[in-house]
Scaffold this active site. Structure first.
Site, short mmCIF file in Angstrom:
data_model
loop_
_atom_site.label_atom_id
_atom_site.label_comp_id
_atom_site.label_asym_id
_atom_site.label_seq_id
_atom_site.Cartn_x
_atom_site.Cartn_y
_atom_site.Cartn_z
N GLU A 33 24.51 6.70 25.86
CA GLU A 33 25.38 7.83 25.50
C GLU A 33 26.14 7.57 24.20
OE1 GLU A 33 25.24 10.69 26.58
OE2 GLU A 33 24.20 10.47 28.48
N TYR A 116 33.17 14.11 26.57
CA TYR A 116 31.73 14.24 26.78
C TYR A 116 31.14 13.01 27.48
CZ TYR A 116 26.87 13.61 26.18
OH TYR A 116 25.56 13.31 26.46
N ASP A 134 28.23 19.11 25.10
CA ASP A 134 27.85 18.57 23.79
C ASP A 134 27.34 19.73 22.93
OD1 ASP A 134 25.35 19.13 24.76
OD2 ASP A 134 24.46 17.24 24.11
#
Length: 353
Positions: A33, A116, A134
DNA sequence: AACGCGGGGCT
DNA sequence: AGCCCAGCGTT
């Protein structure tokens, strides 16, 4: 059919096989991520492979030096991600004995982990129903629901997060979150989305009102700054050159570069020779100065354009704190410098003169 | 709330 | 050359 049903069905039929989809280990999900923030899968994938290979656990990453992490990150950009990644790895390895926080609220406290990323890890690893928002999610929702609120406003931020939170499948948040992002990335693309084969095309407001190209709405970015960079590529008698570490704030923090002279305007050769002759490293020992690139190399960052010249400066003495040109590959440098190093042959220059 | 931070792809 | 892609930290 419900939005979440349709999107997860689409996902099961269309998802890409990616290495981080083979695991729920928070270390690997976190790593992927961070790498994928502002970064497309094709660009980030090789870095994910490199990092998992070099650092198979959070302890391996924590025990590395920051310079090693930056070197591996070289070329991916947004280097604060790498510095925060390393700091967080040390924190988790040492203060938390290698155990990742297991919920959104605690994940959010980690350096480099915002709304996020905390939502992504919490949902994928721990089944917590926190919706991710996102760039893909902004695009999908703004089009499907025909929402004109600018996505990069605090109002839009709130609005889209709330909407995503209402839509999420609380029974299966991991799949829902990944599905809507994958859908945005490969089908509901920024340009030329595949609306003709879209499972939403009967109910998508943007498609039915012919507004696909207008959505999502974004506030205009500030104008880009233009800067003139002159890098001094020193060549000493002992085949050494100089790299300096960028300190303080600003771009490329903690990366290496050739000594830099920034000027207000583009430099002419004659003016610049005078400047270099007065440079403390050169003094009166200048043998020859060659401009490597007649036309400026324009390196474009999203917020500034760097008009760059590389000056080859041969100095008639040995160096004090230079590095061997043969070992220049060991330093983490911005891609602008890296491309120069790849093309410029220090050895042939040495023998030629 | 506004700004700074990379690099790559497309036209 | 100019357009697009965009999370997080700092101020």
């Amino acid at each position: 059919m419900k939005f979440s049903k349709t999107i997860t069905l689409w996902y099961s039929n269309n998802k890409r096989e990616l290495p981080w989809r083979q695991t729920k280990d928070p270390y690997y999900i976190w790593l992927s991520e961070i790498i994928l923030q502002q970064t497309q899968v094709v660009q980030g994938l090789p870095y994910y492979v490199k990092f998992t290979h070099s650092f198979p656990s959070v302890f391996h990453l924590a025990n590395a030096g920051e310079s090693d992490v930056l070197k591996l990150w070289q070329g991916l950009g947004y280097y604060s991600r790498a510095r925060n990644l390393h700091a967080t790895a040390k924190y988790i390895a040492n203060a938390l004995n290698g155990k990742f926080p297991n919920n959104y609220k605690d994940l959010l406290k980690l350096k480099g982990v915002g709304d996020y990323t905390a939502s992504a890890i919490a949902s994928i690893c721990f089944n917590e129903a926190t919706a991710v928002v996102d760039g893909n999610v902004y695009r999908v929702l703004s089009r499907y629901f025909g929402i004109d609120t600018p996505i990069n406003s605090s109002q839009g931020n709130k609005e889209f997060k709330q909407l995503a939170q209402e839509l999420i499948d609380v029974k299966n948040p991991a799949t829902f979150n990944q599905a809507i992002m994958e859908f945005g990335a490969t089908q509901c693309k920024p340009q030329n989305p595949d609306c003709n084969i879209c499972p939403f095309n009967s109910s998508c407001i943007a498609f039915n009102k012919n507004r696909i190209s207008e959505l999502p709405v974004k506030l205009k970015a500030a104008k880009v700054k233009k800067r003139n960079f002159n890098f001094l590529v020193f060549i000493f008698n002992d085949k050494k050159t100089i790299l300096e570490k960028r300190e303080g704030k600003g771009i490329w923090q903690n990366l290496y570069q050739f000594p830099l002279i920034e000027t207000e305007k583009a430099t002419t050769f004659d003016d610049f020779v005078k400047l270099v002759k007065k440079h403390p490293i050169v003094k009166d020992k200048l043998v020859e100065m060659v401009l490597y690139n007649e036309d400026s190399i324009v390196h474009k960052l999203s917020h500034q354009h760097l008009y760059t010249k590389f000056w080859i400066v041969q100095v008639d003495r040995t160096s004090k704190n230079g590095i061997l040109t043969s070992e220049i590959q060991n330093y983490a440098v911005p891609i602008l410098i890296g491309n120069f190093i790849e093309r410029f042959n220090f050895d042939s220059f040495n023998t030629f003169n």
